[in-house]
Each structure stands twice: as C-alpha cells, then as structure tokens.
Design a protein around this motif. Structure first.
Motif, mmCIF file in Angstrom:
data_model
loop_
_atom_site.group_PDB
_atom_site.id
_atom_site.type_symbol
_atom_site.label_atom_id
_atom_site.label_comp_id
_atom_site.label_asym_id
_atom_site.label_seq_id
_atom_site.Cartn_x
_atom_site.Cartn_y
_atom_site.Cartn_z
ATOM 1 N N LEU A 188 -0.780 14.345 2.409
ATOM 2 C CA LEU A 188 -2.019 14.726 1.713
ATOM 3 C C LEU A 188 -2.339 16.194 1.967
ATOM 4 N N SER A 189 -2.074 16.648 3.183
ATOM 5 C CA SER A 189 -2.386 18.057 3.420
ATOM 6 C C SER A 189 -1.382 18.955 2.685
ATOM 7 N N ASP A 190 -0.140 18.508 2.524
ATOM 8 C CA ASP A 190 0.825 19.265 1.693
ATOM 9 C C ASP A 190 0.367 19.300 0.235
ATOM 10 N N TYR A 191 -0.145 18.158 -0.227
ATOM 11 C CA TYR A 191 -0.621 18.070 -1.616
ATOM 12 C C TYR A 191 -1.748 19.093 -1.830
ATOM 13 N N ALA A 192 -2.660 19.161 -0.865
ATOM 14 C CA ALA A 192 -3.783 20.093 -0.985
ATOM 15 C C ALA A 192 -3.306 21.540 -0.854
ATOM 16 N N ALA A 193 -2.322 21.767 0.018
ATOM 17 C CA ALA A 193 -1.794 23.131 0.171
ATOM 18 C C ALA A 193 -1.153 23.602 -1.127
ATOM 19 N N GLY A 194 -0.667 22.654 -1.920
ATOM 20 C CA GLY A 194 -0.072 22.983 -3.218
ATOM 21 C C GLY A 194 -1.123 23.107 -4.319
ATOM 22 N N GLY A 195 -2.407 23.058 -3.961
ATOM 23 C CA GLY A 195 -3.471 23.260 -4.952
ATOM 24 C C GLY A 195 -4.126 21.977 -5.420
ATOM 25 N N GLY A 196 -3.598 20.821 -5.000
ATOM 26 C CA GLY A 196 -4.206 19.550 -5.382
ATOM 27 C C GLY A 196 -5.479 19.309 -4.582
ATOM 28 N N GLN B 175 0.845 -1.200 0.000
ATOM 29 C CA GLN B 175 0.000 0.000 0.000
ATOM 30 C C GLN B 175 0.883 1.254 0.000
ATOM 31 N N ARG B 176 1.978 1.218 0.759
ATOM 32 C CA ARG B 176 2.914 2.355 0.729
ATOM 33 C C ARG B 176 3.426 2.576 -0.689
ATOM 34 N N LEU B 177 3.772 1.481 -1.364
ATOM 35 C CA LEU B 177 4.290 1.605 -2.731
ATOM 36 C C LEU B 177 3.218 2.183 -3.662
ATOM 37 N N SER B 178 1.976 1.722 -3.535
ATOM 38 C CA SER B 178 0.886 2.266 -4.365
ATOM 39 C C SER B 178 0.758 3.771 -4.161
ATOM 40 N N LEU B 179 0.825 4.196 -2.896
ATOM 41 C CA LEU B 179 0.683 5.623 -2.597
ATOM 42 C C LEU B 179 1.909 6.402 -3.070
ATOM 43 N N ALA B 180 3.088 5.804 -2.920
ATOM 44 C CA ALA B 180 4.307 6.463 -3.397
ATOM 45 C C ALA B 180 4.231 6.663 -4.911
ATOM 46 N N LEU B 181 3.777 5.637 -5.626
ATOM 47 C CA LEU B 181 3.668 5.738 -7.088
ATOM 48 C C LEU B 181 2.682 6.848 -7.468
ATOM 49 N N ALA B 182 1.605 6.976 -6.674
ATOM 50 C CA ALA B 182 0.614 8.020 -6.960
ATOM 51 C C ALA B 182 1.233 9.412 -6.826
ATOM 52 N N LEU B 183 2.147 9.564 -5.867
ATOM 53 C CA LEU B 183 2.721 10.890 -5.610
ATOM 54 C C LEU B 183 3.941 11.182 -6.476
ATOM 55 N N LEU B 184 4.365 10.247 -7.287
ATOM 56 C CA LEU B 184 5.455 10.508 -8.237
ATOM 57 C C LEU B 184 4.931 11.242 -9.458
ATOM 58 N N ARG B 185 3.624 11.161 -9.654
ATOM 59 C CA ARG B 185 3.029 11.744 -10.849
ATOM 60 C C ARG B 185 2.461 13.119 -10.529
ATOM 61 N N PRO B 186 2.616 14.076 -11.452
ATOM 62 C CA PRO B 186 1.925 15.340 -11.234
ATOM 63 C C PRO B 186 0.441 15.092 -11.419
ATOM 64 N N SER B 187 -0.399 15.647 -10.577
ATOM 65 C CA SER B 187 -1.839 15.429 -10.736
ATOM 66 C C SER B 187 -2.578 16.596 -10.117
ATOM 67 N N ARG B 188 -3.869 16.677 -10.424
ATOM 68 C CA ARG B 188 -4.706 17.725 -9.847
ATOM 69 C C ARG B 188 -5.718 17.140 -8.876
ATOM 70 N N LEU B 189 -5.972 15.832 -9.006
ATOM 71 C CA LEU B 189 -7.000 15.203 -8.173
ATOM 72 C C LEU B 189 -6.550 13.803 -7.785
ATOM 73 N N LEU B 190 -6.538 13.555 -6.473
ATOM 74 C CA LEU B 190 -6.248 12.209 -5.966
ATOM 75 C C LEU B 190 -7.548 11.597 -5.476
ATOM 76 N N LEU B 191 -7.895 10.424 -6.008
ATOM 77 C CA LEU B 191 -9.064 9.678 -5.542
ATOM 78 C C LEU B 191 -8.525 8.464 -4.791
ATOM 79 N N LEU B 192 -8.781 8.397 -3.495
ATOM 80 C CA LEU B 192 -8.178 7.345 -2.669
ATOM 81 C C LEU B 192 -9.273 6.513 -2.022
ATOM 82 N N ASP B 193 -9.220 5.207 -2.219
ATOM 83 C CA ASP B 193 -10.208 4.321 -1.601
ATOM 84 C C ASP B 193 -9.557 3.616 -0.417
ATOM 85 N N GLU B 194 -9.936 4.018 0.778
ATOM 86 C CA GLU B 194 -9.384 3.470 2.014
ATOM 87 C C GLU B 194 -7.854 3.444 1.989
#
Ligand SMILES: Nc1ncnc2c1ncn2[C@@H]1O[C@H](COP(=O)(O)OP(=O)(O)OP(=O)(O)O)[C@@H](O)[C@H]1O
Length: 208
Positions: free
Chosen positions: A176-184, A140-159
């Motif tokens: 996640l709060s840093d991601y949102a502070a950056g406009g995500g 799960q850590r790897l899945s989340l790490a892979l998600a944050l390697l990509r530039p994106s505007r919207l993260l949809l996270l299921d549990e």
C-alpha cells in the motif's frame, strides 16, 4: 499543489431513522494513505460507502472531481475491497487473476507476480481451486491481489486486515505504501494499528 482526490463537506447519513454520520468533513490529496478509525458502529463503513457512491448522503461528496457514482467510468479509477466479491462461477484462482489482469490490467501487479506475492500458488493445487475452496485469509489475499491487478487512482479498503496473518499484514502495508508512492491514494477503514501506522488518521465517533 495538486487538486484533492476527495472533498467531502458536511456529510450526513441516517439509517433506519438514526443518524449514523453527521457533518463529516474530509479532504484527501493524491498519494495520501488515510486510515478511518473508530469504535464498532461509528459509521466507518458507511463513510466508505458514501465515497464509493453506494450510500446517498446529505452534504457534498466529490471524488476525482465529481460526485461518486456507481458507473463503469467511476470504477475505472476507483477500486473497493469490502465484503467478499462475487466470484466468477467455475473459474479457479489463477483464472480469476488472468481474467481481471487481461480485462483491466496492467496495474501495479501482474497475475504471475500476484500469485507469487500473495502466496496463492504455494501448494501445487491452490491456484487451480475455486476461490470458495480457499481459507478466509486466502480469499482476502485474492481479493486484494485482484484489486492490485487493475490500474487505479484510489483504493477504498474496508478492514483489509480481515483474516490476514501478521506476516501478510506487513507485506500488504508495504504494497500500500508503494501504491501511494506511485501517486495512488488509499482510504481504508481499519482496526489494525499496523495499517494505521504511517497513515493519516481520521477518527469517527458515533453520531447518535
Ligand atoms: N441498513 C442499516 N439500517 C439501519 N442501521 C444500520 C444499517 N447499516 C448499518 N447501520 C448502523 O449504522 C451504524 C454504522 O454502521 P457502520 O457499519 O458504518 O459502522 P462501522 O464503524 O463500520 O462499524 P464496525 O467497526 O463494527 O465495522 C451502526 O450503528 C449500524 O448498526
């Protein structure tokens, strides 16, 4: 005021002849963190799938200015972390991070930082294993790490909490709060009060 990222009106879904969602309205602005809450079976994952364009629905759904669609253009801006991803056969943890970073990056993290932050290289050999040789929480850590390697505007996270220990949940909440502070924008389905804390709550009740 900036345009909403998500506008859903009167969303309805029936599965197997049973109503699962009925008349759901949701508006999400850029930079928001939204926690979709509700009992087992309330339809949270189904709603996330509607937002990802993976579940047809009655009513209207607009994400980033248009209907969500399972297309490369849509997935350039949107990242979904749900069920375990299909890992690249034959690639190690490090190679997954390097590949995704090279193809889709730069995102909020780079591969080296992700390895360190997600503690995927703590033991000498962990980063050099296949993801399937990791524990549930490590995958799960790897899945989340892979998600944050990509530039994106919207993260949809299921549990996102699935399999994560308490210390790592705290770390992820900060990321996640840093991601949102950056406009995500983050929309997550969660049963974990740690993630619901500080997020706007959207509560679902079973439609039937
Ligand atoms: N393929 C399907 N066919 C029929 N019913 C389905 C199907 N998939 C899900 N459902 C039903 O739809 C309802 C909503 O499921 P969903 O997975 O969206 O709930 P959830 O709120 O995410 O639940 P949980 O908290 O347990 O993950 C449930 O009652 C489930 O049994």
């Amino acid at each position: 005021m900036s345009e909403p990222i998500i506008v859903a009106r009167g969303v309805g879904v029936e599965l197997g002849g049973t109503p699962v969602l009925d008349g759901i309205d949701l508006t999400v602005s850029p930079g928001e963190v939204v926690a979709v809450l509700g009992a087992n079976g309330a339809g949270k994952t189904t709603l996330l799938r509607c937002l990802a364009g993976l579940q047809p629905a009655a009513g209207s759904v607009s994400v980033l200015g248009g209907p969500p669609a399972d297309t490369p253009e849509f997935w350039r801006d949107v990242v979904l972390v749900g069920d375990e991803p299909a890992w690249y056969p034959g690639l190690t943890v490090r190679e997954h991070l390097d590949l995704v970073g090279a193809v889709h990056g730069p995102g909020p993290l780079d591969a080296g930082r992700a390895l360190e932050l997600f503690e995927l290289a703590d033991r000498a050999d962990r980063a050099d294993r296949a993801p399937t040789a990791l524990s549930t929480g490590q995958r799960q850590r790897l899945s989340l790490a892979l998600a944050l390697l990509r530039p994106s505007r919207l993260l949809l996270l299921d549990e996102p909490e699935r399999g994560l220990d308490a210390a790592f949940r705290d770390r992820l909440a900060v990321l996640l709060s840093d991601y949102a502070a950056g406009g995500g924008t983050v929309v997550m389905v969660t049963h974990d009060p740690r993630f619901a804390e500080g997020a706007r709550h959207v509560a679902l009740e079973a439609a039937a």
